[in-house]
Design a protein around this motif. Structure first.
Motif: not given
Length: 406
Positions: A301-315
């Motif tokens: 759950a925590y890693e998915h939160e990191l993944l979503e956050y990083a995806t939005e920021k990088l895009l």
């Protein structure tokens, strides 16, 4: 809820600096970092009961043997294998795959077919190519789509009564794609083919149940799971492990040796010739304990939160493209990206100067890079000890590098 501050304190390396900057470690798909409890287990072995195992009657040997076999049982329970002897200790995922590939040399014939996916690491391609060269079997490939997922309809069309083996990774190391391995296994069993799943990239994020999957072989590496390098495991169904001949000859894997004939030991020792990485096996067990104490549901759950956050920021960065599934529920915590006009190596060098560790290149998955017609990608891979603040540092570093390189 993950106690991130407490967890980070358990990883000594996270306190160091690189090029005068606090380390931001986003190369977890290559090797995860090691927490203090696992380091302590390694030190404890060498300080207190360093001895060879299984053959000694003295106390140190017995203590080392007990700890080593306890680790095997921990791994058995973690992956829900039916028996502890279905867990074979190896030097890592590559060694595990080669063990199986070598064993099938005597079980395949010319004209048999084996299937591998287009998303594989070289370690799950080259051994099977070598097997085909030895046996005359044919290698077929499940194609991938522009979304970085497997074409399952094409897979179905590849299966036939000639298919004897199917190989697929659980999670792509290059793209983070989570493959539908349950469906892949079920379809393969429909034509009586055996299946090996490369779990190296999945094991840090997903708790695989080998009995529920009904998989024939599942392989993983300790160093992806907060454990030591040079240590891995092969799960194999008892029926298959009994069919395969030994991978190596030597001590420990024998029952009786004469100059006329040698008989082999029972499982798991049949596949564990010589003195093993005793400390590595024990530390692997300690790493399994450590991650399970946190909880894989919590980690996921925590890693998915990191993944979503990083995806939005990088895009949000101009010209940046992420390769692989757009739907983050289809991915593990990996982002593989490029910025138009910038070579991934150049990006990686600048990020390193800022203390940010990412992986650049083809990630031992050249067919994927060839498919996208690129030399490689920048890969940021996250673990449960990373933070959103570190992701902000990464995003700022990528923007700075892009401005310098454009």
């Amino acid at each position: 809820m993950i106690a991130i501050e407490n967890i980070r304190k358990e990883f000594p390396i996270l306190n160091r600096t690189v090029n005068g900057k606090p380390l931001v470690y986003f190369d977890n798909a290559a090797t995860s970092q090691t927490p203090q409890p696992v380091i302590d287990a390694i030190v404890d072995y060498y300080q207190n009961y360093n001895a060879n195992i299984h053959r000694g009657v003295h106390t140190l040997s017995q203590e080392a043997t007990d700890k080593y076999e306890e680790a095997r049982i921990k791994i058995q329970k973690h992956f829900n294998a039916a028996n502890s002897y279905e867990i074979i200790f190896t030097s890592g995922t590559t060694d595990s795959i080669n063990l199986v590939a070598n064993g099938f040399t005597s079980l395949l014939n010319e004209g048999n077919e084996i299937i591998v996916s287009a998303l594989e690491h070289h370690s799950n391609i080259v051994p099977w190519q070598m097997l085909c060269e030895r046996t005359g079997a044919l290698l077929k490939v499940i194609p991938m789509t522009q979304e970085g997922v497997l074409d399952m309809e094409a897979y179905k069309s590849l299966l036939s009564d000639k298919t004897k083996l199917v190989f697929c990774n659980h999670v792509s190391n290059a793209l983070g794609t989570i493959n539908p391995i349950k469906d892949i296994i079920t379809l393969a069993h429909g034509v009586n083919a055996a299946v090996l799943i490369d779990g190296a990239q999945a094991a840090p994020h997903i708790k695989a149940d080998v009995q529920a999957l009904d998989v024939d072989f599942y392989v993983a590496s300790a160093h992806k799971m907060c454990g030591p390098t040079g240590q891995g495991m092969l799960y194999g169904k008892e029926t298959w492990l009994k069919k395969l001949p030994p991978y190596q000859g030597g001590g420990e894997m024998i029952a009786e040796v004469t100059f006329e004939k040698t008989t082999y030991a029972d499982l798991p020792h049949k596949f564990e010739a010589g003195t093993p990485n005793i400390c590595g096996g024990i530390a692997f067990g300690a790493a399994i304990d450590y991650m399970n104490n946190i909880g894989f549901d919590v980690i996921a759950a925590y890693e998915h939160e990191l993944l979503e956050y990083a995806t939005e920021k990088l895009l949000a960065i101009e010209g940046l493209r992420i390769y692989g599934p757009k739907d983050t529920t289809q991915k593990a915590a990996v982002i593989s990206f490029n910025i138009e006009g910038i070579h991934p190596y150049d990006m990686g060098v600048i990020l390193d100067k800022l203390g940010i560790a990412v992986r650049t290149g083809h990630h031992c998955a050249q067919p994927i890079m060839n498919f996208f017609c690129i030399p490689g990608t920048v890969r940021a891979s996250f673990a449960f000890y990373n933070t959103k603040e570190e992701i902000d540092i990464l995003v700022a570093g990528v923007e700075r590098a892009a401005n310098m390189l454009r």
